[in-house]
Design an enzyme around this catalytic site. Sequence first.
Site, PDB file in Angstrom:
ATOM      1  N   GLY A  26       0.835  -1.193   0.000  1.00 58.97           N
ATOM      2  CA  GLY A  26       0.000   0.000   0.000  1.00 58.97           C
ATOM      3  C   GLY A  26       0.869   1.242   0.000  1.00 58.97           C
ATOM      4  O   GLY A  26       1.960   1.257  -0.574  1.00 58.97           O
ATOM      5  N   SER A  27       0.408   2.282   0.676  1.00 59.38           N
ATOM      6  CA  SER A  27       1.117   3.560   0.702  1.00 59.38           C
ATOM      7  C   SER A  27       2.559   3.399   1.171  1.00 59.38           C
ATOM      8  O   SER A  27       3.503   3.829   0.498  1.00 59.38           O
ATOM      9  CB  SER A  27       0.385   4.544   1.617  1.00 59.38           C
ATOM     10  OG  SER A  27       1.110   5.750   1.748  1.00 59.38           O
ATOM     11  N   SER A  53      -2.987  -5.381  -5.297  1.00 60.90           N
ATOM     12  CA  SER A  53      -1.666  -4.767  -5.460  1.00 60.90           C
ATOM     13  C   SER A  53      -0.676  -5.681  -6.181  1.00 60.90           C
ATOM     14  O   SER A  53       0.405  -5.226  -6.569  1.00 60.90           O
ATOM     15  CB  SER A  53      -1.101  -4.404  -4.083  1.00 60.90           C
ATOM     16  OG  SER A  53      -1.933  -3.510  -3.406  1.00 60.90           O
ATOM     17  N   HIS A 108       5.229   0.795  12.673  1.00 65.14           N
ATOM     18  CA  HIS A 108       4.385   1.321  13.754  1.00 65.14           C
ATOM     19  C   HIS A 108       4.354   0.257  14.840  1.00 65.14           C
ATOM     20  O   HIS A 108       4.298  -0.941  14.557  1.00 65.14           O
ATOM     21  CB  HIS A 108       2.982   1.618  13.233  1.00 65.14           C
ATOM     22  CG  HIS A 108       2.031   2.139  14.259  1.00 65.14           C
ATOM     23  ND1 HIS A 108       2.386   3.073  15.212  1.00 65.14           N
ATOM     24  CD2 HIS A 108       0.712   1.874  14.490  1.00 65.14           C
ATOM     25  CE1 HIS A 108       1.340   3.360  15.970  1.00 65.14           C
ATOM     26  NE2 HIS A 108       0.312   2.636  15.551  1.00 65.14           N
ATOM     27  N   GLU A 195      -2.755  11.517  16.278  1.00 65.91           N
ATOM     28  CA  GLU A 195      -3.856  11.265  15.344  1.00 65.91           C
ATOM     29  C   GLU A 195      -5.192  11.666  15.953  1.00 65.91           C
ATOM     30  O   GLU A 195      -6.025  12.303  15.300  1.00 65.91           O
ATOM     31  CB  GLU A 195      -3.888   9.782  14.966  1.00 65.91           C
ATOM     32  CG  GLU A 195      -2.728   9.326  14.096  1.00 65.91           C
ATOM     33  CD  GLU A 195      -2.644   7.817  13.966  1.00 65.91           C
ATOM     34  OE1 GLU A 195      -1.837   7.344  13.160  1.00 65.91           O
ATOM     35  OE2 GLU A 195      -3.391   7.098  14.687  1.00 65.91           O
TER      36      GLU A 195
END
Length: 332
Positions: A26-27, A53, A108, A195
């Site tokens: 992904g990103s 993807s 993360h 966030e």
Amino acid sequence: MAKVYYDSDADLSLLKGKKIAIIGYGSQGHAHALNLRDSGFDIRVGLYKGSKSWEQAEKDGLTVKTVDEAAAEADIIMILAPDNVQKMLYETAIAPHLGDGDTLMFAHGFNIHYNQITPPKNVDVSMVAPKSPGHMMRDLYVEGIGVPALLAVYQDVSGKAKEVALAYASAAGNARAGVLETTFAEETETDLFGEQAVLCGGVTHLIQAGFQTLVDAGYQPELAYFECLHELKLIVDLIYKGGMGLMRYSVSDTAEYGDYVAGPKVIDDHVRAEMKKLLDAIQDGTFAKDWILENQAGRPSFNAMRRNAANAQIEEVGKKLRSMMGWLQKKR
């Protein structure tokens, strides 16, 4: 003061001869995979069968395998799949292939910090967390620049976990801009708080409240959109470039005065107390528990909130106004 590392501090030879698996495309996944590939390292992308993807990764010139296959042959495994699927991927396709001397990496710390993933004692566990969206990380790498990143070590079996992570950050282009050392706990808790209190939760609800206040007072929704949402980019760009000082220097004295006298009324002691409650829930695991249970239940509350947000008046007004902005359409 956090220790900052640069390319000159990294030993890229630590990655030579290593097979690196990027799990997810992904990103973040595409940026990591392409940057590391272009830096000359042995990359394969791990995806589930039928992933949308898969074809794109192959078009980008990368070797694509199932997560199970990629993990089986890799010495370094970077998990870049969404937080809510990492536990399942890890248990079914990654954990069975971890052996002595392998490195397990994250961008993360959620699943490690909240004990969703418990790595074996014979592997290094580290983190390289770029502080930008993946497309920006890729674009700036191509331009020869780079975006900053955070680096943390959770488990150092080899005695070289930090050095390998720093080499990875350098190969990904992050050490061009600077890599700050932290811990899994600090990265996870500050990321979630940022966030919720500011970047996503705080900003979107501040915008919505301002918009609704003007509309309820009888002003045109289009004007409310421009004043409370559209122009926010101008302010944020100034803050991003030169901090709040540059923003205040750049706006009118009237706007700066309004900043000083009105800001503390909007963000008052009650708001700061609520922020502290958010941080407490992040630190004691309450937020993580709620989010994990929400996913296990099929996301009923999350999906309802997403639908409600998508149908808000400000979104409809914004869609109409943005269709008039040719430069935005061209960019997209």
